[in-house]
Design an enzyme around this catalytic site. Structure first.
Site, PDB file in Angstrom:
ATOM      1  N   HIS A  18       0.859  -1.272  -0.004  1.00  0.00           N
ATOM      2  CA  HIS A  18       0.094  -0.101  -0.161  1.00  0.00           C
ATOM      3  C   HIS A  18       0.840   1.452  -0.053  1.00  0.00           C
ATOM      4  CE1 HIS A  18       0.846   0.469   4.244  1.00  0.00           C
ATOM      5  NE2 HIS A  18       0.302  -0.779   4.397  1.00  0.00           N
ATOM      6  N   HIS A 146      -4.235  -1.809  15.110  1.00  0.00           N
ATOM      7  CA  HIS A 146      -5.134  -2.510  14.480  1.00  0.00           C
ATOM      8  C   HIS A 146      -6.783  -2.381  14.746  1.00  0.00           C
ATOM      9  CE1 HIS A 146      -1.276  -4.316  13.247  1.00  0.00           C
ATOM     10  NE2 HIS A 146      -1.693  -4.436  12.117  1.00  0.00           N
ATOM     11  N   LYS A 299      -6.951   6.460   9.547  1.00  0.00           N
ATOM     12  CA  LYS A 299      -5.837   5.468   9.727  1.00  0.00           C
ATOM     13  C   LYS A 299      -6.414   4.501   8.423  1.00  0.00           C
ATOM     14  CE  LYS A 299      -3.854   2.293  12.556  1.00  0.00           C
ATOM     15  NZ  LYS A 299      -2.693   2.109  11.752  1.00  0.00           N
TER      16      LYS A 299
HETATM   17  N1  MSP Z   1       7.214  -7.092   9.013  1.00  0.00           N
HETATM   18  C1  MSP Z   1       7.342  -5.826   9.838  1.00  0.00           C
HETATM   19  C2  MSP Z   1       8.994  -5.111   9.801  1.00  0.00           C
HETATM   20  C3  MSP Z   1       9.852  -6.341   9.986  1.00  0.00           C
HETATM   21  S1  MSP Z   1      11.436  -5.178   9.869  1.00  0.00           S
HETATM   22  C4  MSP Z   1      12.399  -6.213  10.329  1.00  0.00           C
HETATM   23  C5  MSP Z   1       6.324  -5.042   9.373  1.00  0.00           C
HETATM   24  N2  MSP Z   1       5.711  -4.801   8.163  1.00  0.00           N
HETATM   25  S2  MSP Z   1       4.514  -4.143   7.686  1.00  0.00           S
HETATM   26  O1  MSP Z   1       4.005  -4.448   6.472  1.00  0.00           O
HETATM   27  O2  MSP Z   1       3.465  -4.096   8.802  1.00  0.00           O
HETATM   28  O3  MSP Z   1       5.186  -2.669   7.870  1.00  0.00           O
HETATM   29  C6  MSP Z   1       6.406  -2.095   6.963  1.00  0.00           C
HETATM   30  C7  MSP Z   1       6.451  -1.077   7.142  1.00  0.00           C
HETATM   31  O4  MSP Z   1       5.430   0.106   6.285  1.00  0.00           O
HETATM   32  C8  MSP Z   1       6.790  -0.416   8.285  1.00  0.00           C
HETATM   33  O5  MSP Z   1       7.884   0.381   8.497  1.00  0.00           O
HETATM   34  C9  MSP Z   1       5.444   0.293   8.785  1.00  0.00           C
HETATM   35  O6  MSP Z   1       5.754   1.373   9.900  1.00  0.00           O
HETATM   36  C10 MSP Z   1       5.095   0.863   7.397  1.00  0.00           C
HETATM   37  N3  MSP Z   1       3.908   1.255   7.334  1.00  0.00           N
HETATM   38  C11 MSP Z   1       2.753   0.369   7.327  1.00  0.00           C
HETATM   39  N4  MSP Z   1       1.442   1.323   7.309  1.00  0.00           N
HETATM   40  C12 MSP Z   1       2.020   2.519   7.137  1.00  0.00           C
HETATM   41  C13 MSP Z   1       1.238   3.876   6.859  1.00  0.00           C
HETATM   42  N5  MSP Z   1       0.037   3.818   6.633  1.00  0.00           N
HETATM   43  N6  MSP Z   1       2.008   4.848   6.547  1.00  0.00           N
HETATM   44  C14 MSP Z   1       3.504   4.759   6.287  1.00  0.00           C
HETATM   45  N7  MSP Z   1       4.082   3.871   6.699  1.00  0.00           N
HETATM   46  C15 MSP Z   1       3.313   2.636   7.305  1.00  0.00           C
HETATM   47  O7  MSP Z   1       6.005  -4.316  10.313  1.00  0.00           O
END
Ligand code: MSP
Length: 506
Positions: A18, A146, A299
């Protein structure tokens, strides 16, 4: 010059990427491209977090094996990285054999340090976060990230002695071995650190098999975060095929910069450094924490159905337009808002009108009137300075910074630009560049070369050459942010053949 080692986090690949994932890739790529621009080589690592309950459940829902599922979804993340023109040097999938060997090596190190023990535990687990939650963290009984209730889990787990590292880690942070940005996150880290309890680092196979085997305990797989964080070590090796677990020659380690979101910063500023200290490895030098992209103030979440898919925007407007919006209009370390209307307005006003039009009208006038590129940059520069002084424009002097040079002018980056990058404030650096675009627009509006070309051709020539020179610098400064546009602009400026940089959409 030693190569810098930068990383993004590795997303769970339970679904499609996303716009939040796009933001992180784009920030990392821009920071890496800036370093390359000033002559520092960078190795940028990313990857996919493929184990754990979250991926296992997503696979089950789609009626495929976890491996089939992650093969498909990891590819979507790779595709998006390519579509965004993010230059990554390695993509670590946590289901790879080398990664497994590195994780098991790290586990053994922690074990040898006396940092692992087994105990029974009952806690509230959020699969979305892949994390136990403390009752005090919940909002109306739900996970604050969440919005869903965590599940009670009661099982025997391996624990990692995180509490043992409270003091050493505090000292490392206070000594500046690791910098945490923005700085208020340093304070938050220290607060959490004081209360850091030992953490569960395994799951019994009776509950979850989709993970890496715990060495010497056939009944357990590693906790997905122990596995995921270790990706940075896997990525840091020069030769991924020749791992000997006894030898810890992680060639690029330590990381110079981890770029992660605010929801997972504690894993990177507390748990990960503690795991490294336990293995006697250096801790990362810097962690940069970005905020969240929200959808119209809300969110984004699957349950609300408001998750923004970046692909249609890349397809319609081009990767650079999305990069531009996320880098300038989402504060680098804060939350920001995305909406269709906001995106379209910014595109029209700032990219089509301010930048695109300036280039178009300058080059069309030069082409039509056979005005050559200024033979001597220094002349153009001083002319620009004069005209700026006369007009009282507030341009912050990129011409001055490089005007004395000729072909070598490119290596000279203005201080305000370098300083903003060093503070990791990408929005400020891009604001500065767009300030130059506005100053160049004011300059051309005041000189009115479309009129003087008939009444005073020498003045028109001088004004256009001066704006042309301005645009060369702007193209150069845009390189880390908008690599494709910067190159197209540079080409047009050398061939004097204008073509719209940003097509009008409305
Ligand atoms: N798998 C773990 C990370 C492991 S690193 C050793 C994880 N994955 S995630 O898919 O949930 O998130 C990946 C990254 O995307 C994270 O840095 C998270 O903060 C970022 N984001 C997830 N949703 C987001 C937004 N809505 N906006 C910006 N970044 C966000 O966490």
């Amino acid at each position: 010059m030693q190569e810098l080692f930068f990383t993004t986090s590795i997303p769970y690949v339970n679904g499609r990427p996303h716009i939040g994932h796009a933001l992180e890739y784009i920030q990392a790529d821009t920071l890496a491209r800036f370093e390359k621009l000033r002559g520092n080589p960078v190795f940028l690592a990313t990857g996919a977090d493929e184990h754990g309950q979250k991926n296992a459940r997503a696979a089950e829902k789609s009626g495929v094996t976890p491996k089939e599922h992650v093969n498909k979804t990891s590819a979507l993340f790779k595709d998006m990285i390519n579509q965004l023109n993010v230059e990554v040097d390695t993509f670590t999938r946590t289901t790879g054999d080398t990664h497994k060997a590195v994780c098991q090596w790290l586990w053994r190190q922690a074990d040898a340090a006396g940092d692992l023990y087994k105990k029974s535990y009952t806690g509230l687990y959020c699969t979305g976060c892949e994390e136990y939650k403390q009752p005090g963290e919940l909002v109306n009984g739900n996970c604050p990230v969440h919005g869903t209730p965590p599940e009670e889990q009661s099982e025997e787990n391996w624990f990692f002695k995180l509490s043992k590292y409270r003091q050493p880690l505090r000292q490392a942070i206070e000594r500046g071995d690791i910098t945490i940005l923005p700085t208020h996150r340093t304070k938050e880290t220290l607060n959490f650190l004081d209360k850091a309890e030992d953490i569960s680092v395994s799951r019994p196979k009776s509950k979850l098999t989709w993970g890496i085997d715990v060495p010497g305990d056939p009944g357990h797989v590693m906790y997905v975060w122990f596995d995921a964080l270790t990706n940075y070590l896997t990525a840091s090796r020069a030769d991924l095929d020749k791992l000997t677990v006894e030898r810890a020659d992680f060639v690029r380690w330590p990381a110079d910069l981890h770029i992660v979101g605010k929801d997972i910063f504690r894993f990177h500023t507390i748990i990960w450094p503690a795991m490294l200290l336990s293995a006697n490895l250096p801790i990362p030098r810097q962690v940069l924490i970005h905020g969240f992209v929200n959808n119209r103030g809300e969110k984004m979440s699957k349950s609300s159905g408001n998750v923004v898919d970046p692909v249609p925007y890349i397809e319609k407007y081009g990767a650079d337009a999305l990069r531009y919006f996320l880098l300038r209009h989402i504060p680098t370390t804060d939350d920001g808002d995305f909406s269709d209307e906001r995106f379209a307005t910014v595109y029209d006003k700032e990219l089509v009108n301010n930048l695109g039009n300036l280039v178009q009208r300058t080059l069309v006038l030069m082409e039509k009137n056979s005005i050559p590129i200024s033979a001597r940059h220094s002349e153009a520069a001083s002319a620009a300075e004069e005209s700026r002084d006369e007009s009282g424009s507030e341009a912050n002097g990129i011409l001055r910074a490089s005007g004395a040079q000729d072909d070598d002018s490119r290596s000279n980056l203005p201080d305000w630009y370098t300083e903003a990058f060093e503070k990791r404030d990408l929005a400020a650096a891009l604001n500065g560049v767009m300030g130059e675009v506005e100053a160049a627009n004011r300059q051309i509006d005041e000189a009115k070369p479309w009129i003087t070309v008939k009444t005073d051709p020498a003045a028109a020539t001088q004004a256009l050459q001066s704006v042309h020179k301005y645009l060369q610098q702007i193209a150069y400064l845009l390189t880390p942010f908008l690599p494709v546009t910067a190159e197209r602009l540079s080409d047009q400026l050398s061939t004097l053949k204008p073509a719209p940089l940003f097509p009008r959409m409305s």
